[in-house]
Write a protein that holds these residues in place. Sequence first.
Motif, PDB file in Angstrom:
ATOM      1  N   ARG A  85       0.830  -1.212   0.000  1.00  0.00           N
ATOM      2  CA  ARG A  85       0.000   0.000   0.000  1.00  0.00           C
ATOM      3  C   ARG A  85       0.861   1.258   0.000  1.00  0.00           C
ATOM      4  O   ARG A  85       0.611   2.195  -0.774  1.00  0.00           O
ATOM      5  N   ILE A  86       1.895   1.295   0.848  1.00  0.00           N
ATOM      6  CA  ILE A  86       2.771   2.465   0.923  1.00  0.00           C
ATOM      7  C   ILE A  86       3.535   2.646  -0.383  1.00  0.00           C
ATOM      8  O   ILE A  86       3.662   3.761  -0.903  1.00  0.00           O
ATOM      9  N   ALA A  87       4.037   1.537  -0.942  1.00  0.00           N
ATOM     10  CA  ALA A  87       4.800   1.611  -2.192  1.00  0.00           C
ATOM     11  C   ALA A  87       3.943   2.153  -3.327  1.00  0.00           C
ATOM     12  O   ALA A  87       4.391   2.987  -4.130  1.00  0.00           O
ATOM     13  N   ALA A  88       2.701   1.701  -3.407  1.00  0.00           N
ATOM     14  CA  ALA A  88       1.811   2.155  -4.479  1.00  0.00           C
ATOM     15  C   ALA A  88       1.499   3.637  -4.333  1.00  0.00           C
ATOM     16  O   ALA A  88       1.505   4.388  -5.317  1.00  0.00           O
ATOM     17  N   GLU A 140       2.887   6.562  -7.080  1.00  0.00           N
ATOM     18  CA  GLU A 140       1.945   7.444  -7.759  1.00  0.00           C
ATOM     19  C   GLU A 140       2.334   8.905  -7.565  1.00  0.00           C
ATOM     20  O   GLU A 140       2.281   9.715  -8.494  1.00  0.00           O
ATOM     21  N   HIS A 141       2.737   9.260  -6.341  1.00  0.00           N
ATOM     22  CA  HIS A 141       3.154  10.633  -6.057  1.00  0.00           C
ATOM     23  C   HIS A 141       4.433  10.977  -6.825  1.00  0.00           C
ATOM     24  O   HIS A 141       4.558  12.076  -7.374  1.00  0.00           O
ATOM     25  N   ASP A 146       9.090   5.261 -13.540  1.00  0.00           N
ATOM     26  CA  ASP A 146       9.044   4.105 -12.645  1.00  0.00           C
ATOM     27  C   ASP A 146      10.415   3.461 -12.476  1.00  0.00           C
ATOM     28  O   ASP A 146      10.718   2.903 -11.417  1.00  0.00           O
ATOM     29  N   ASP A 147      11.258   3.514 -13.528  1.00  0.00           N
ATOM     30  CA  ASP A 147      12.564   2.872 -13.414  1.00  0.00           C
ATOM     31  C   ASP A 147      13.566   3.695 -12.620  1.00  0.00           C
ATOM     32  O   ASP A 147      14.708   3.265 -12.427  1.00  0.00           O
TER      33      ASP A 147
END
Length: 447
Positions: free
Chosen positions: A177-180, A184-185, A193-194
Amino acid sequence: MTETTTRTAPDSGTEVTLPVHSDLLRLATAGSVDDGKSTLVGRLLHDTKSVLADQLDAVHRASADRGLATPDLSLLVDGLRAEREQGITIDVAYRYFATPKRTFVLADTPGHVQYTRNTVTGASTAQLAVLLVDARKGVIEQTRRHAAVLALLGVPQLVLAVNKIDMVGFDEAVFTRIAAEFTEHARALGYRDDTVVTIPVSALLGDNVVERSANTPWYSGPSLLEHLESVPVAPDPHDAPFRMPVQYVIRPRTAEYPDYRGYAGQVAAGVVAEGDEVVVLPAGLRTRVSKVDSPDGARPRAAAGHSVTLLLADDVDISRGDLIAAADAPPRVTDELDATVCWLAEKPLNPGAKVLVKHGTRTVQAIVTELSARFDEQQLSSVDGPDSLQLNEIGRVRLRTAEPLPIDDYAASRRTGSFLVIDPADGTTLAAGLIGVPLAPLAAASE
């Protein structure tokens, strides 16, 4: 014998000798208070065997005096008495360590909102930033603020270390949840993303810091150190146009050197070599480099980061604060600065304020002619025409300087594309400014 290299320490200006490995990574830590930044840095130093025995003994004694069963590794980093007493980081602490694969210069920056200016300092030269969050709290306001500052400064690589993962029972769902949310932020701030990696860690216990942890079988990525050792980083901008602010004019006036006149400074960007045509700014005088001198004698060339003395073919009028630059790619000279600033002072910035601008080695008087926008780092939006900028706010300003300055865009040259705003009354630093860095991409990212 191990080959070594000499680097200038950012905190003291002194030169530090480090072993040469494949390359050098400059990184910074950031995050909110009590997220465990200093403990994480201490763990890295401890587990890579980068701590002297007497330092480790002192930490063991101090930890025992506090009644702790295990050593408090944050004491390896928090050197100020106030930091040790309060359990927080106040100043930027620079640490140097190396592994067989890479050499590291690490800036541990404070988490308190009132020390955001120190985060700007520590991250200003970073190629990668490790941003910590507490697994129990997740992404909070200060996390988003630091991410916006890192994006503004152009730090190319981000690592989100979800710390204290042991405090939530190594729960995969919490981490996911935190990673997602953070990814996004980061996308909204312009990161691909890379260039963003998320790692579950326990700085206190060492999980996924240096070695991968058996407590997170659901995580298949690298440990933090493995990522730091392997992440691709851009080399120093030696292919950028040459820039060197003049720090000092050297005139020995001795029998051995009766006619010696050299111009000392640190190469801010590019490479300079004997015979190169250069221009002295802001005057615009052109000449050639007749010699590149150093404490170890003459050298054929010098690159970004080297401190040298240049001797020129012509007797030109040069003083401290001038900039020696490549004649075929000079910076622009102007007395109008359109820049993005991070306001670092308790008192607000208002239009019409009279300030000092320190650019390179030159300090000039200036006036703030316009506040055009303020950036809301929580909503990723831009507010036009603010009345003022408050502590830690980021905004777009225009300044008119009493003397013209030779400037580059920050994206092209960090050293000549940035400046400090100083209070003329007491010499305190009011703001850090970045030339040619618009607020629009950050704000537009949320649309």
